[in-house]
Design a protein around this motif. Structure first.
Motif, short mmCIF file in Angstrom:
data_model
loop_
_atom_site.label_atom_id
_atom_site.label_comp_id
_atom_site.label_asym_id
_atom_site.label_seq_id
_atom_site.Cartn_x
_atom_site.Cartn_y
_atom_site.Cartn_z
N PRO A 110 0.89 -1.15 -0.05
CA PRO A 110 -0.01 0.08 0.08
C PRO A 110 0.87 1.34 -0.08
O PRO A 110 0.57 2.19 -0.72
CB PRO A 110 -0.94 -0.11 1.13
CG PRO A 110 -0.82 -1.35 1.55
CD PRO A 110 0.41 -2.13 0.94
N SER A 111 2.01 1.18 0.67
CA SER A 111 2.85 2.36 0.96
C SER A 111 3.39 2.82 -0.45
O SER A 111 3.43 4.00 -0.88
CB SER A 111 3.79 2.39 2.01
OG SER A 111 3.17 1.90 3.09
N GLY A 112 4.04 1.97 -1.16
CA GLY A 112 4.67 2.15 -2.27
C GLY A 112 3.82 2.41 -3.46
O GLY A 112 4.03 3.54 -4.22
N ILE A 157 9.67 -1.51 -7.83
CA ILE A 157 10.61 -2.71 -7.83
C ILE A 157 9.86 -3.63 -6.84
O ILE A 157 9.80 -3.18 -5.46
CB ILE A 157 11.84 -2.23 -7.44
CG1 ILE A 157 12.36 -1.51 -8.49
CG2 ILE A 157 12.82 -3.56 -7.21
CD1 ILE A 157 12.80 -0.09 -8.25
N GLU A 158 9.38 -4.58 -7.23
CA GLU A 158 8.63 -5.41 -6.40
C GLU A 158 9.25 -7.15 -6.28
O GLU A 158 9.57 -7.72 -7.42
CB GLU A 158 7.24 -5.76 -6.66
CG GLU A 158 6.35 -6.79 -6.23
CD GLU A 158 6.45 -6.99 -4.34
OE1 GLU A 158 6.26 -5.77 -3.77
OE2 GLU A 158 6.80 -7.86 -3.85
N GLN A 159 9.64 -7.25 -5.00
CA GLN A 159 10.51 -8.83 -5.04
C GLN A 159 9.62 -10.06 -5.43
O GLN A 159 10.11 -10.95 -6.05
CB GLN A 159 11.09 -9.21 -3.66
CG GLN A 159 10.07 -9.24 -2.57
CD GLN A 159 10.94 -9.87 -1.31
OE1 GLN A 159 12.08 -9.54 -1.09
NE2 GLN A 159 10.03 -10.18 -0.28
N GLY A 212 6.07 3.61 5.43
CA GLY A 212 5.10 2.35 5.89
C GLY A 212 5.91 1.51 6.92
O GLY A 212 6.77 1.91 7.60
N ASP A 213 5.65 0.39 6.61
CA ASP A 213 6.48 -0.54 7.48
C ASP A 213 8.09 -0.73 7.47
O ASP A 213 8.56 -0.92 8.55
CB ASP A 213 6.06 -2.26 7.22
CG ASP A 213 4.69 -2.50 7.81
OD1 ASP A 213 3.84 -1.72 8.35
OD2 ASP A 213 4.19 -3.54 8.03
N ALA A 214 8.47 -0.25 6.49
CA ALA A 214 9.95 0.08 6.46
C ALA A 214 10.36 1.21 7.27
O ALA A 214 11.64 0.95 7.96
CB ALA A 214 10.42 0.47 5.05
C1 FAD Z 1 1.21 -11.54 8.19
C2 FAD Z 1 0.94 -10.17 8.56
C3 FAD Z 1 -0.64 -9.89 9.11
C4 FAD Z 1 -0.81 -8.50 9.44
N1 FAD Z 1 -2.06 -8.46 9.79
C5 FAD Z 1 -2.35 -7.06 10.11
C6 FAD Z 1 -3.48 -6.76 10.75
O1 FAD Z 1 -4.34 -7.73 11.14
N2 FAD Z 1 -3.97 -5.65 11.08
C7 FAD Z 1 -3.04 -4.36 10.85
O2 FAD Z 1 -3.28 -3.20 11.06
N3 FAD Z 1 -1.97 -4.74 10.01
C8 FAD Z 1 -1.59 -5.81 9.97
N4 FAD Z 1 -0.31 -6.21 9.37
C9 FAD Z 1 0.68 -5.03 9.10
C10 FAD Z 1 0.30 -4.48 7.86
O3 FAD Z 1 -0.25 -5.50 6.84
C11 FAD Z 1 1.31 -3.38 7.20
O4 FAD Z 1 1.48 -2.15 8.13
C12 FAD Z 1 1.09 -2.96 5.86
O5 FAD Z 1 1.14 -3.78 4.71
C13 FAD Z 1 2.25 -1.81 5.60
O6 FAD Z 1 2.39 -1.36 4.18
P1 FAD Z 1 3.71 -1.28 3.50
O7 FAD Z 1 3.11 -1.05 1.90
O8 FAD Z 1 4.26 -0.39 4.13
O9 FAD Z 1 4.45 -2.56 3.55
P2 FAD Z 1 4.28 -4.18 2.99
O10 FAD Z 1 2.53 -4.17 2.64
O11 FAD Z 1 4.79 -5.18 3.64
O12 FAD Z 1 4.56 -4.17 1.55
C14 FAD Z 1 5.92 -4.24 1.33
C15 FAD Z 1 6.36 -4.62 -0.34
O13 FAD Z 1 7.35 -4.69 -0.49
C16 FAD Z 1 8.00 -5.91 -0.97
N5 FAD Z 1 9.27 -6.20 -0.47
C17 FAD Z 1 9.92 -6.61 0.45
N6 FAD Z 1 11.13 -6.53 0.30
C18 FAD Z 1 11.45 -6.27 -0.54
C19 FAD Z 1 12.82 -6.04 -1.41
N7 FAD Z 1 13.91 -6.04 -0.81
N8 FAD Z 1 12.87 -5.71 -2.71
C20 FAD Z 1 11.59 -5.14 -3.39
N9 FAD Z 1 10.22 -5.43 -2.87
C21 FAD Z 1 10.28 -5.89 -1.30
C22 FAD Z 1 6.88 -6.92 -0.29
O14 FAD Z 1 6.85 -8.29 -1.34
C23 FAD Z 1 5.60 -6.19 -0.35
O15 FAD Z 1 5.03 -6.21 -1.55
C24 FAD Z 1 0.13 -7.56 9.02
C25 FAD Z 1 1.45 -7.69 8.38
C26 FAD Z 1 1.73 -9.04 8.16
C27 FAD Z 1 3.11 -9.23 7.47
#
Ligand code: FAD
Length: 398
Positions: free
Chosen positions: A13-15, A32-34, A287-289
């Motif tokens: 979602p963040s990216g 860039i998605e792994q 985001g989570d990073a």
């Molecule tokens: C198993 C699980 C269950 C969860 N359940 C809940 C919940 O019930 N309620 C809640 O509020 N939150 C939950 N979360 C947290 C929530 O999903 C995250 O806060 C949210 O997804 C953050 O979005 P993001 O885009 O920052 O990161 P992410 O959604 O983690 O996206 C990161 C993306 O980067 C990709 N990636 C990773 N490393 C690399 C790399 N080196 N190079 C390229 N691409 C890469 C990944 O494949 C992914 O597509 C959960 C998380 C996990 C892991």
């Protein structure tokens, strides 16, 4: 030669939000998605009101509502004595166009965003491409990506957004520390079509159920109920996932003579950590990073989306010539929210749920009842828990 683009590591979602905002400003991006495709595992499902307000500009909210479940109210309950307090987001009707939480799985949003971006010639997607190493100089960033067969290649861009999740390779390669702690519980999430709303009187679609022995959370989506249990990390995975053990735990929530049908189960370790900085030269974390927290309050993904909007709007200004120091303000603003709103609220929610001291438990419950009973306090509480207040407070961060 510098490729005149913004590189975005991670299609979560963040990216994808960062990409969508930059693309709207006419800025070329490479995502860039792994993974081979967008992840569709069961993760966050709660969208708070201001996140929906922000997403309106991409025209995705109605489709999310159509596929999701509108939840105007939510509760704190006690496992044995029942309802403690119901919070009604209708109190925010003058603060947001969406005075409710929307339960909709995050993969639905990422797919909609991808479909929207896929038709834009300025947007490129690289799948099966793992961000591995970052190098930068005064003018550009070089991201080394690794393919599944182990081959590596450099990609150049003007800026890099690290939105590659909790284990962020971008964050690690930049040498940014991720301070905090790991919660001494594994969170087990189970999904079932069992109708908890028929079995528990006055149950709202989202309920946090406190108990000194075993608290849990009930979350309804359009088709299923999710039950989140904390689990002792000393328990082996085989025991935690044992169908008989899962059945026993669900039967203890509500007896169901027919037995529980399970559709999904996930277990994950939860950390509460915030990156030491979100900005390093031409690279930014979102985001989570940048921050991770427990899911009690649904603030992780929502916070990541708020980061992405803030980051991308500022980066668009820098792209057009604004001073690069603007990005430092992004870091100051959003890091403060991660520490003072997200960590503080989710940690407190966990304390309310798992408190063992009877006097402290009673005090928490009395405070929740008093908050719900007073309209001004009720609204102020919802402004904070729905993350509207944290966005309003951003202006005060220099
Ligand atoms: C198993 C699980 C269950 C969860 N359940 C809940 C919940 O019930 N309620 C809640 O509020 N939150 C939950 N979360 C947290 C929530 O999903 C995250 O806060 C949210 O997804 C953050 O979005 P993001 O885009 O920052 O990161 P992410 O959604 O983690 O996206 C990161 C993306 O980067 C990709 N990636 C990773 N490393 C690399 C790399 N080196 N190079 C390229 N691409 C890469 C990944 O494949 C992914 O597509 C959960 C998380 C996990 C892991």
């Amino acid at each position: 030669m510098i490729d005149n683009r913004v590189l975005i590591a991670g299609a979560g979602p963040s990216g994808l939000i960062a990409a969508a905002v930059l693309a709207e400003h006419g800025i070329p991006v490479t995502i860039i998605e792994q993974a081979r495709d967008l992840p569709d595992d069961l993760r966050a499902s709660t969208f708070h009101p201001p996140t929906l307000d922000m997403l309106e500009r991409f025209g995705v909210v109605q489709a999310m509502i159509d596929q999701g479940l509108i939840c105007p109210t939510w509760q704190f309950r006690d496992r044995h004595t029942g309802l403690i307090a119901t919070f009604d987001l209708g109190h925010l009707k003058d603060d947001t166009a969406h005075p409710y939480r929307l339960q909709c799985e995050q993969w639905r949003l990422t797919r909609m965003l991808r479909d929207r971006l896929a038709t834009n010639p300025d947007v490129a997607f690289l799948y099966d491409a793992k961000a591995a190493e970052v190098a930068q100089d005064a003018n550009a960033v070089t991201l080394t990506i690794e393919r599944p067969d182990g081959t590596r290649e450099p990609i150049r861009g003007r800026y890099l957004v690290g939105a590659d999740g909790a284990s962020s390779a971008v964050r690690k390669s930049l040498g940014i520390s991720f301070e905090g702690e790991t919660i001494p519980e594994i969170f087990l999430t189970l999904s079932t079509p069992f109708a908890f709303h028929d079995a528990i009187g006055n149950l709202t679609n989202i309920a946090y159920i406190s108990d000194p022995e075993e608290w849990f959370v009930l979350l309804r989506t359009a088709s299923l109920w999710r039950v989140l249990f904390p689990t002792d990390p000393a328990e082996t995975e085989a025991r935690m996932m044992d169908p008989a053990r899962i059945e026993e735990r669900l039967q203890a929530v509500v007896p169901n003579p027919a037995g529980y049908e399970l559709r999904h189960r996930t277990a994950y370790r939860v950390h509460e950590r915030v990156a030491e900085t979100y900005v390093k030269g031409r690279c930014f974390l979102a985001g989570d990073a940048a921050h991770i927290n427990n899911p009690l309050g649904g603030m992780g993904m929502n916070g990541g989306v708020h980061d992405a909007f803030n980051l991308a709007e500022k980066l668009a200004q820098v792209w057009r010539g604004a001073d690069a120091s603007l990005m430092e303000r992004y870091g100051r603003q959003r890091r403060k929210v991660a520490l003072e709103t997200v960590q503080a609220t989710t940690t407190r929610n966990r304390q309310i749920l798992n408190q063992r001291d009877p006097a402290v438990r009673r005090a928490y419950h009395d405070e929740l009842r008093a908050t719900a009973a007073d309209p001004a306090k009720h609204r102020a509480f919802l402004l904070r828990s729905s993350m509207i207040q944290s966005l309003r407070d951003l202006e005060q961060v220099a």
